[in-house]
Design a protein around this motif. Structure first.
Motif, PDB file in Angstrom:
ATOM      1  N   GLY A   9      -2.037   8.406 -75.332  1.00  0.00           N
ATOM      2  CA  GLY A   9      -2.175   8.000 -76.720  1.00  0.00           C
ATOM      3  C   GLY A   9      -1.404   8.985 -77.589  1.00  0.00           C
ATOM      4  O   GLY A   9      -0.267   9.351 -77.294  1.00  0.00           O
ATOM      5  N   SER A  10      -2.024   9.464 -78.648  1.00  0.00           N
ATOM      6  CA  SER A  10      -1.375  10.430 -79.539  1.00  0.00           C
ATOM      7  C   SER A  10      -1.625  11.872 -79.118  1.00  0.00           C
ATOM      8  O   SER A  10      -1.175  12.800 -79.792  1.00  0.00           O
ATOM      9  CB  SER A  10      -1.868  10.223 -80.979  1.00  0.00           C
ATOM     10  N   LEU A  11      -2.300  12.072 -77.986  1.00  0.00           N
ATOM     11  CA  LEU A  11      -2.527  13.415 -77.450  1.00  0.00           C
ATOM     12  C   LEU A  11      -1.319  13.822 -76.612  1.00  0.00           C
ATOM     13  O   LEU A  11      -1.017  13.192 -75.601  1.00  0.00           O
ATOM     14  CB  LEU A  11      -3.799  13.425 -76.603  1.00  0.00           C
ATOM     15  N   ARG A  12      -0.628  14.877 -77.034  1.00  0.00           N
ATOM     16  CA  ARG A  12       0.643  15.241 -76.399  1.00  0.00           C
ATOM     17  C   ARG A  12       0.569  16.497 -75.529  1.00  0.00           C
ATOM     18  O   ARG A  12       1.245  16.581 -74.496  1.00  0.00           O
ATOM     19  CB  ARG A  12       1.706  15.420 -77.496  1.00  0.00           C
ATOM     20  N   VAL A  13      -0.228  17.494 -75.919  1.00  0.00           N
ATOM     21  CA  VAL A  13      -0.279  18.767 -75.200  1.00  0.00           C
ATOM     22  C   VAL A  13      -1.711  19.279 -75.124  1.00  0.00           C
ATOM     23  O   VAL A  13      -2.428  19.251 -76.127  1.00  0.00           O
ATOM     24  CB  VAL A  13       0.605  19.838 -75.902  1.00  0.00           C
ATOM     25  N   ILE A  14      -2.129  19.715 -73.936  1.00  0.00           N
ATOM     26  CA  ILE A  14      -3.300  20.573 -73.772  1.00  0.00           C
ATOM     27  C   ILE A  14      -2.867  21.709 -72.858  1.00  0.00           C
ATOM     28  O   ILE A  14      -2.682  21.519 -71.661  1.00  0.00           O
ATOM     29  CB  ILE A  14      -4.513  19.856 -73.144  1.00  0.00           C
ATOM     30  N   ASN A  15      -2.664  22.878 -73.437  1.00  0.00           N
ATOM     31  CA  ASN A  15      -2.317  24.065 -72.658  1.00  0.00           C
ATOM     32  C   ASN A  15      -3.515  25.008 -72.651  1.00  0.00           C
ATOM     33  O   ASN A  15      -4.028  25.373 -73.718  1.00  0.00           O
ATOM     34  CB  ASN A  15      -1.116  24.796 -73.260  1.00  0.00           C
ATOM     35  N   GLU A  16      -3.973  25.383 -71.473  1.00  0.00           N
ATOM     36  CA  GLU A  16      -5.051  26.360 -71.358  1.00  0.00           C
ATOM     37  C   GLU A  16      -4.406  27.721 -71.075  1.00  0.00           C
ATOM     38  O   GLU A  16      -3.889  27.960 -69.984  1.00  0.00           O
ATOM     39  CB  GLU A  16      -6.031  25.968 -70.259  1.00  0.00           C
ATOM     40  N   ASP A  17      -4.411  28.594 -72.094  1.00  0.00           N
ATOM     41  CA  ASP A  17      -3.640  29.838 -72.062  1.00  0.00           C
ATOM     42  C   ASP A  17      -4.539  31.067 -71.984  1.00  0.00           C
ATOM     43  O   ASP A  17      -5.605  31.118 -72.608  1.00  0.00           O
ATOM     44  CB  ASP A  17      -2.784  29.960 -73.325  1.00  0.00           C
ATOM     45  N   ARG A  18      -4.043  32.070 -71.252  1.00  0.00           N
ATOM     46  CA  ARG A  18      -4.633  33.410 -71.238  1.00  0.00           C
ATOM     47  C   ARG A  18      -3.514  34.408 -71.533  1.00  0.00           C
ATOM     48  O   ARG A  18      -2.528  34.454 -70.800  1.00  0.00           O
ATOM     49  CB  ARG A  18      -5.284  33.713 -69.885  1.00  0.00           C
ATOM     50  N   VAL A  19      -3.684  35.179 -72.614  1.00  0.00           N
ATOM     51  CA  VAL A  19      -2.661  36.123 -73.047  1.00  0.00           C
ATOM     52  C   VAL A  19      -3.225  37.537 -72.942  1.00  0.00           C
ATOM     53  O   VAL A  19      -4.328  37.817 -73.429  1.00  0.00           O
ATOM     54  CB  VAL A  19      -2.212  35.831 -74.496  1.00  0.00           C
ATOM     55  N   GLN A  61      -4.332  25.483 -76.550  1.00  0.00           N
ATOM     56  CA  GLN A  61      -3.375  25.049 -77.562  1.00  0.00           C
ATOM     57  C   GLN A  61      -3.160  23.555 -77.366  1.00  0.00           C
ATOM     58  O   GLN A  61      -2.820  23.106 -76.271  1.00  0.00           O
ATOM     59  CB  GLN A  61      -2.054  25.794 -77.433  1.00  0.00           C
ATOM     60  N   ILE A  62      -3.357  22.801 -78.450  1.00  0.00           N
ATOM     61  CA  ILE A  62      -3.374  21.335 -78.369  1.00  0.00           C
ATOM     62  C   ILE A  62      -2.403  20.773 -79.406  1.00  0.00           C
ATOM     63  O   ILE A  62      -2.354  21.247 -80.545  1.00  0.00           O
ATOM     64  CB  ILE A  62      -4.809  20.811 -78.620  1.00  0.00           C
ATOM     65  N   TRP A  63      -1.636  19.783 -78.993  1.00  0.00           N
ATOM     66  CA  TRP A  63      -0.693  19.125 -79.892  1.00  0.00           C
ATOM     67  C   TRP A  63      -1.014  17.631 -79.960  1.00  0.00           C
ATOM     68  O   TRP A  63      -1.321  17.007 -78.945  1.00  0.00           O
ATOM     69  CB  TRP A  63       0.746  19.256 -79.405  1.00  0.00           C
ATOM     70  N   GLY A  64      -0.891  17.084 -81.167  1.00  0.00           N
ATOM     71  CA  GLY A  64      -1.012  15.648 -81.362  1.00  0.00           C
ATOM     72  C   GLY A  64       0.209  15.105 -82.078  1.00  0.00           C
ATOM     73  O   GLY A  64       0.907  15.841 -82.802  1.00  0.00           O
ATOM     74  N   LEU A  65       0.484  13.829 -81.884  1.00  0.00           N
ATOM     75  CA  LEU A  65       1.603  13.170 -82.557  1.00  0.00           C
ATOM     76  C   LEU A  65       1.124  12.603 -83.891  1.00  0.00           C
ATOM     77  O   LEU A  65       0.162  11.829 -83.931  1.00  0.00           O
ATOM     78  CB  LEU A  65       2.150  12.045 -81.676  1.00  0.00           C
ATOM     79  N   PRO A  66       1.767  12.990 -84.999  1.00  0.00           N
ATOM     80  CA  PRO A  66       1.293  12.543 -86.317  1.00  0.00           C
ATOM     81  C   PRO A  66       1.526  11.056 -86.550  1.00  0.00           C
ATOM     82  O   PRO A  66       2.456  10.462 -85.999  1.00  0.00           O
ATOM     83  CB  PRO A  66       2.126  13.391 -87.280  1.00  0.00           C
ATOM     84  N   SER A  67       0.678  10.490 -87.393  1.00  0.00           N
ATOM     85  CA  SER A  67       0.817   9.071 -87.749  1.00  0.00           C
ATOM     86  C   SER A  67       1.992   8.853 -88.693  1.00  0.00           C
ATOM     87  O   SER A  67       2.597   7.780 -88.713  1.00  0.00           O
ATOM     88  CB  SER A  67      -0.466   8.565 -88.424  1.00  0.00           C
ATOM     89  N   THR A  68       2.297   9.878 -89.498  1.00  0.00           N
ATOM     90  CA  THR A  68       3.354   9.787 -90.512  1.00  0.00           C
ATOM     91  C   THR A  68       4.294  10.973 -90.378  1.00  0.00           C
ATOM     92  O   THR A  68       3.844  12.111 -90.253  1.00  0.00           O
ATOM     93  CB  THR A  68       2.745   9.781 -91.927  1.00  0.00           C
ATOM     94  N   ARG A  69       5.578  10.720 -90.408  1.00  0.00           N
ATOM     95  CA  ARG A  69       6.575  11.780 -90.338  1.00  0.00           C
ATOM     96  C   ARG A  69       6.916  12.273 -91.742  1.00  0.00           C
ATOM     97  O   ARG A  69       6.681  11.588 -92.735  1.00  0.00           O
ATOM     98  CB  ARG A  69       7.835  11.290 -89.623  1.00  0.00           C
ATOM     99  N   GLY A  70       7.489  13.471 -91.820  1.00  0.00           N
ATOM    100  CA  GLY A  70       7.962  13.993 -93.095  1.00  0.00           C
ATOM    101  C   GLY A  70       6.874  14.539 -93.998  1.00  0.00           C
ATOM    102  O   GLY A  70       7.087  14.685 -95.210  1.00  0.00           O
ATOM    103  N   LEU A  71       5.733  14.898 -93.420  1.00  0.00           N
ATOM    104  CA  LEU A  71       4.636  15.433 -94.225  1.00  0.00           C
ATOM    105  C   LEU A  71       4.932  16.865 -94.664  1.00  0.00           C
ATOM    106  O   LEU A  71       5.668  17.600 -93.999  1.00  0.00           O
ATOM    107  CB  LEU A  71       3.331  15.423 -93.425  1.00  0.00           C
ATOM    108  N   LYS A  72       4.323  17.264 -95.779  1.00  0.00           N
ATOM    109  CA  LYS A  72       4.392  18.653 -96.217  1.00  0.00           C
ATOM    110  C   LYS A  72       3.536  19.497 -95.272  1.00  0.00           C
ATOM    111  O   LYS A  72       2.396  19.145 -94.980  1.00  0.00           O
ATOM    112  CB  LYS A  72       3.871  18.771 -97.649  1.00  0.00           C
ATOM    113  N   PRO A  73       4.052  20.613 -94.751  1.00  0.00           N
ATOM    114  CA  PRO A  73       3.260  21.446 -93.845  1.00  0.00           C
ATOM    115  C   PRO A  73       1.949  21.908 -94.493  1.00  0.00           C
ATOM    116  O   PRO A  73       1.908  22.211 -95.685  1.00  0.00           O
ATOM    117  CB  PRO A  73       4.183  22.637 -93.562  1.00  0.00           C
TER     118      PRO A  73
END
Length: 282
Positions: free
Chosen positions: A51-61, A129-141
């Protein structure tokens, strides 16, 4: 056995495991990371997104290490802190030291630069760290910070991320309630004590979901995750009376029919408590 089959037929859900050892993996010394979806040098067309779920990274730093300043655009990116502390600094002027229970949400929109460091002298930081795909492009950060205590999540499932505009979701930098995301997805979090359970019915608009059991008992390499067990067995969840998930495992959930139950029941069948996440995507 006949009763179990009867229950399975009633469910509208198809559930497929994503085993920890099969995830992408990187060990850079200062960073140990597992990738549930294609990321960096790990690329698998079968696991690009859900779906709109793009990244699930399980990180240890490791202490004193981190991700130097780098840029993103057109992604919703958030961190879920499990243990340790993580410093976030970005081009919007935000500076945060994030601790367990905190969620830092960045809507990168047209572009943002940030860095993430473990400034602690001796303690590793463990986070998702998790990334999702936005519904709308060009948004103000934009940037948001939320905190959910252990008590908020203990033996219950609490919504910690939800679409901007949904009930109880406020477009404010620091406040209560779920962190806003510009994507058709929600994230729920739970800490289940041994033998405890929760039930959750997927929303009517949900077509896909993903469950992730955090590898909280300690880092294991893919070879260890595929065979060796923690001394006490580690955390284990039973999903809908059948599928067993061990630490680091996930599960793809798909709504296959409009008929039947959309309920997910999760039971902690181990002696150790289990911290896990459930994502819902429209």
């Amino acid at each position: 056995m006949a009763e179990a089959v009867k229950e399975a037929v009633k469910s509208a859900l198809k559930i497929v495991p994503r085993r920890s050892a099969a995830r992408g993996h990187a060990n850079h010394g200062w960073l140990k990371s597992y990738h549930s979806f294609s990321f960096a040098n790990y690329q698998d067309p079968n696991f690009n997104q859900w779906g709109s779920l793009r990244v699930i990274n399980e990180d240890r730093v490791e202490p004193g290490e981190g991700f130097g300043q780098h840029s993103h655009r057109e992604f919703e990116i958030w961190s879920y802190i499990i243990s340790g502390e993580l410093e976030h600094r970005d081009s919007l002027g935000n500076l945060e030291i994030m601790k367990p229970g905190e969620i830092q949400m960045t809507s990168t929109g047209t572009g943002i630069s940030h860095s993430e460091y473990n400034r602690h002298a001796s303690k590793q930081v463990h986070f998702l760290q998790i990334w999702g795909l936005p519904s709308t492009r060009g948004l103000k950060p934009s940037y948001y910070n939320r905190h959910f205590s252990r008590e908020d999540k203990l033996n219950k499932l609490v919504t910690v991320v939800a679409p901007l505009g949904a009930e109880g979701v406020l477009d404010e930098r620091n406040t209560s309630g779920p962190a806003p995301v510009h994507a058709p997805l929600s994230m729920h979090a739970s800490i289940l004590e041994s033998k405890q359970s929760v039930k959750h019915t997927l929303a009517e608009k949900t077509t896909k979901a993903y469950l992730h059991l955090i590898m909280k008992s300690g880092y294991r390499s893919p070879n260890q995750a595929a065979g060796d067990k923690y001394e006490d067995g580690g955390a284990m969840l039973k999903v809908n009376g059948g599928l067993i998930l061990e630490e680091g495992d996930g599960a793809f959930v798909e709504v296959k029919t409009k008929e039947g139950s959309r309920e997910i029941e999760v039971v902690n069948v181990a002696e150790r408590e289990a911290e896990w996440l459930l994502f819902e995507m429209e």
